[in-house]
Structures are given as structure tokens and as C-alpha cells.
Design a protein around this motif. Structure first.
Motif, PDB file in Angstrom:
ATOM      1  N   LEU A  47       0.620  -1.108   0.059  1.00 47.35           N
ATOM      2  CA  LEU A  47       0.063  -0.053   0.041  1.00 47.35           C
ATOM      3  C   LEU A  47       0.742   1.187   0.053  1.00 47.35           C
ATOM      4  CD1 LEU A  47      -2.162  -1.159   2.400  1.00 47.35           C
ATOM      5  CD2 LEU A  47      -2.692  -1.654   0.012  1.00 47.35           C
ATOM      6  N   GLU A  48       0.170   2.573  -0.542  1.00 49.23           N
ATOM      7  CA  GLU A  48       1.005   3.516  -0.857  1.00 49.23           C
ATOM      8  C   GLU A  48      -0.249   4.772   0.279  1.00 49.23           C
ATOM      9  OE1 GLU A  48       3.459   3.852  -4.990  1.00 49.23           O
ATOM     10  OE2 GLU A  48       1.238   3.759  -5.596  1.00 49.23           O
ATOM     11  N   LEU A  49       0.955   5.232   0.402  1.00 47.27           N
ATOM     12  CA  LEU A  49      -0.281   6.638   1.637  1.00 47.27           C
ATOM     13  C   LEU A  49       0.099   8.053   1.414  1.00 47.27           C
ATOM     14  CD1 LEU A  49      -2.674   7.345   3.776  1.00 47.27           C
ATOM     15  CD2 LEU A  49      -0.967   6.781   5.792  1.00 47.27           C
ATOM     16  N   PHE A  50      -0.438   8.700   1.177  1.00 53.16           N
ATOM     17  CA  PHE A  50      -0.005  10.235   0.831  1.00 53.16           C
ATOM     18  C   PHE A  50      -0.347  11.206   1.661  1.00 53.16           C
ATOM     19  CE2 PHE A  50       0.128   7.386  -3.148  1.00 53.16           C
ATOM     20  CZ  PHE A  50       1.522   7.615  -3.432  1.00 53.16           C
ATOM     21  N   GLY A  51       0.493  11.933   2.695  1.00 57.57           N
ATOM     22  CA  GLY A  51       0.088  12.635   3.329  1.00 57.57           C
ATOM     23  C   GLY A  51       0.220  14.240   3.828  1.00 57.57           C
ATOM     24  N   HIS A  52       0.316  15.102   4.428  1.00 60.11           N
ATOM     25  CA  HIS A  52      -0.109  16.567   3.952  1.00 60.11           C
ATOM     26  C   HIS A  52       2.076  16.098   4.878  1.00 60.11           C
ATOM     27  CE1 HIS A  52      -0.420  16.466   8.476  1.00 60.11           C
ATOM     28  NE2 HIS A  52       0.357  17.680   8.725  1.00 60.11           N
ATOM     29  N   ALA A  53       2.647  15.317   5.647  1.00 62.78           N
ATOM     30  CA  ALA A  53       3.734  15.808   5.694  1.00 62.78           C
ATOM     31  C   ALA A  53       4.514  14.240   5.334  1.00 62.78           C
ATOM     32  CB  ALA A  53       3.724  14.917   7.639  1.00 62.78           C
ATOM     33  N   GLY A  54       3.763  13.378   4.024  1.00 65.99           N
ATOM     34  CA  GLY A  54       4.912  12.778   3.183  1.00 65.99           C
ATOM     35  C   GLY A  54       3.847  11.798   2.611  1.00 65.99           C
ATOM     36  N   GLU A  55       4.663  11.047   1.845  1.00 65.07           N
ATOM     37  CA  GLU A  55       4.717   8.944   1.568  1.00 65.07           C
ATOM     38  C   GLU A  55       5.276   8.375   2.605  1.00 65.07           C
ATOM     39  OE1 GLU A  55       6.033   9.480  -2.086  1.00 65.07           O
ATOM     40  OE2 GLU A  55       5.893  11.666  -2.518  1.00 65.07           O
ATOM     41  N   PRO A  68      -7.145  10.824  12.872  1.00 63.43           N
ATOM     42  CA  PRO A  68      -9.189  10.937  12.471  1.00 63.43           C
ATOM     43  C   PRO A  68      -8.306  12.643  12.028  1.00 63.43           C
ATOM     44  CG  PRO A  68      -8.806  10.548  14.644  1.00 63.43           C
ATOM     45  CD  PRO A  68      -7.858  10.123  14.418  1.00 63.43           C
ATOM     46  N   GLY A  69      -9.471  13.092  11.172  1.00 63.57           N
ATOM     47  CA  GLY A  69      -9.529  14.122  10.853  1.00 63.57           C
ATOM     48  C   GLY A  69      -8.137  14.479   9.460  1.00 63.57           C
ATOM     49  N   ARG A  70      -7.476  13.375   9.174  1.00 62.94           N
ATOM     50  CA  ARG A  70      -6.493  14.173   8.674  1.00 62.94           C
ATOM     51  C   ARG A  70      -6.980  13.762   6.480  1.00 62.94           C
ATOM     52  NH1 ARG A  70      -1.394  15.747  11.103  1.00 62.94           N
ATOM     53  NH2 ARG A  70      -1.448  14.928  12.841  1.00 62.94           N
ATOM     54  N   THR A  71      -6.504  14.982   5.567  1.00 59.04           N
ATOM     55  CA  THR A  71      -6.181  14.435   4.552  1.00 59.04           C
ATOM     56  C   THR A  71      -5.131  13.429   4.114  1.00 59.04           C
ATOM     57  OG1 THR A  71      -7.681  16.396   4.378  1.00 59.04           O
ATOM     58  CG2 THR A  71      -6.294  15.665   2.107  1.00 59.04           C
ATOM     59  N   PHE A  72      -5.657  12.267   3.464  1.00 58.94           N
ATOM     60  CA  PHE A  72      -4.793  11.227   2.742  1.00 58.94           C
ATOM     61  C   PHE A  72      -4.886  11.075   1.801  1.00 58.94           C
ATOM     62  CE2 PHE A  72      -7.864   8.987   5.125  1.00 58.94           C
ATOM     63  CZ  PHE A  72      -7.751   7.651   5.286  1.00 58.94           C
ATOM     64  N   ARG A  73      -4.514  10.084   1.323  1.00 61.24           N
ATOM     65  CA  ARG A  73      -5.070   9.217  -0.692  1.00 61.24           C
ATOM     66  C   ARG A  73      -4.163   7.643   0.420  1.00 61.24           C
ATOM     67  NH1 ARG A  73      -2.462  10.130  -6.444  1.00 61.24           N
ATOM     68  NH2 ARG A  73      -3.631   8.426  -7.251  1.00 61.24           N
TER      69      ARG A  73
END
Length: 273
Positions: A47-55, A68-73
């Protein structure tokens, strides 16, 4: 192979009861923010996770906690299986700033497998489910007490992001003097900026580069353990195997066997939408 619809897999709504559910296949899920935290275990694939702080990379037999409350892909570019445990009532007292990846130990694997007893149709008044997810939530901070791993950071400062991009392009052989010269600052200043902004020393940062590159070589390019060791700057395969095991939680050969040749072919081919 098309991406699957995953709205029900990783969405966490306030009206839900805490529960778990399995997932499988290839998917690409994006969220502005979910109402509760979730623990995602990757059983096979990656799995690959992308967030505001990195990958982050979450390989097989690893898990990632998304507060909770985090923008992610969250994306699976190759067929992957696993499960997600959703915490809908604040059961996790999270102590890190952001997402965290870690290996799945035997005890965690057993608890997560047991959590599948309670699916999306779990009743709000199910006392056993409520007690179980409180207990599981208490365990999560203990499972992620280690340093941040399998992470490529993003920098808020443009100059620091350029250093990260430069080091990523140069690969594991990049040196501090090279990066400092590229950034137009002293080595001491670069060290300070990395610690203040990324929370990492230069040594930690380059270790991430080496291990992430090693995982890519083993998984995608199918290099031998010895070839991979020399490629990422180790003088012996034994030293590399020891460092890899401490970082990933399994030996390089065991890690490579988690990705059969068919997976390599799928990773090399374009993704069908």
C-alpha cells in the motif's frame, strides 16, 4: 485490471460503530478527512499512503495508523489484501503527529484477525464490540512506539523540499556535503534545518533513502540480496541483511518472496483506470 470502488472500505462516519472489514484488489481512495482513526493492515501486496507530511510505504505484514481528521490518499497499485479496523468513538489515544507505519507482530495479527468478528453491521449497543475496540485502541500506541519508518517526508520550506528532491534523485550514495552545496548552505545549517523541520538527522534521512531504495530493488527489479546490498552502499550482504531486518522486520530474501514475478510485471505495466 480496473481500480475497485472503495468508499465503504476506508470511510469512517460518526454514525458508525467501531468495526473491521477486509479488502482486496487494486484501489485508490482519497479523503479530505475521516471522522475516526483507522488501522490498516497489509497482508499481501503493498500500500502507498500520501498525506500532508509525506509519503509512506506499507509492505506486506505491516500496518499503518491513520489518525482522524487527516487528508490522505491510500492506494494499492498492485493486487493487495488486508483489513482495516475503524475506531469511530475515540478509542485510540494517539501520541504521534501524523501517520505511522510498523510491522505486524503475532499478537497484533491475532487481535486484528479477531476484530473481523464485528463488521459494518455491528450494533451500536454491542457491549463486546465496544469493549474489544477499547482494548485494541489501547494497544495501538504501544505498537507504534518506534521511530518513523518507510516514510519520505515533505518539507514546508521550499529550499528543504529541493534538498529532499535532490537527495531522492541522487539516491542512497548522496552525501551531506553534496546536499549542502546544492542548497547553498553550510553542513551545520542543513543539519539544523533537517532536525527542526523534518525531525530527522541526516543519518536517519539517508537510512530511509537506502532502505526504501533497497525495497524497490528487491520488489521491482528483482535484484539479488548481494546486488541490492552493494547498490545501496553496503560493503557486505550480511551487514545489509541485518540493517534491513531491523528496519523492515523481515530478511531481504523473505521480503522479496512476498512479491512473485507476476507482481513485478504488474508494477512495470501502466495502471488501468
Amino acid at each position: 485490471m480496473k481500480m475497485q470502488t472503495t468508499d465503504g472500505w476506508f470511510a469512517v462516519r460518526p454514525d458508525m460503530s467501531s468495526h473491521s472489514q477486509p479488502f482486496e484488489g487494486r484501489f485508490d481512495f482519497e479523503s479530505e478527512a475521516e471522522a475516526g482513526g483507522q488501522l490498516v493492515r497489509c497482508r499481501t501486496g503493498e500500500l502507498e499512503l500520501f498525506g500532508h507530511a509525506g509519503e509512506w510505504v506499507t509492505p506486506a505484514d505491516h500496518m499503518v495508523y491513520i489518525p482522524p481528521g487527516r487528508t490522505f490518499r491510500l492506494r494499492a497499485r498492485i493486487p493487495s489484501t488486508g483489513l482495516v479496523a475503524k475506531f469511530c468513538h475515540g478509542e485510540v489515544n494517539w501520541h504521534h503527529d501524523g501517520c505511522w507505519v510498523g510491522p505486524v507482530g503475532d499478537f497484533a495479527a491475532a487481535l486484528l484477525q479477531h476484530s473481523l468478528r464485528w463488521g459494518a453491521d455491528t450494533a451500536a449497543r454491542d457491549r463486546k464490540a465496544r469493549s474489544f475496540y477499547i482494548t485494541l485502541g489501547d494497544m495501538i500506541p504501544e505498537w507504534f512506539r518506534h521511530e518513523r519508518i518507510l516514510w519520505t517526508p515533505y518539507a514546508e520550506n521550499t529550499a528543504m523540499q529541493k534538498v529532499i528532491d535532490f537527495a531522492t534523485r541522487r539516491g542512497p550514495s548522496v552525501t551531506l556535503p553534496e546536499a549542502a552545496e546544492f542548497a547553498g548552505m553550510s553542513e551545520r545549517t542543513l543539519r539544523r534545518h533537517m532536525q527542526n523541520e523534518l525531525g530527522q538527522t541526516w543519518r536517519d534521512f539517508t537510512r530511509e533513502l537506502r532502505m526504501n531504495r533497497a525495497m524497490e530493488l528487491l520488489r521491482k527489479e528483482r535484484l539479488s540480496v548481494t546486488q541490492t546490498a552493494f547498490e545501496v552502499g553496503f560493503s557486505s550482504s550480511s551487514a545489509f541483511s541485518s540493517a534491513f531486518f531491523q528496519y523492515v522486520g523481515k530478511t531481504p530474501s523473505h521480503y522479496a518472496k512476498s512479491f512473485p514475478a507476476s507482481v513485478h510485471e504488474q508494477q512495470s505495466s501502466p495502471i488501468l483506470q
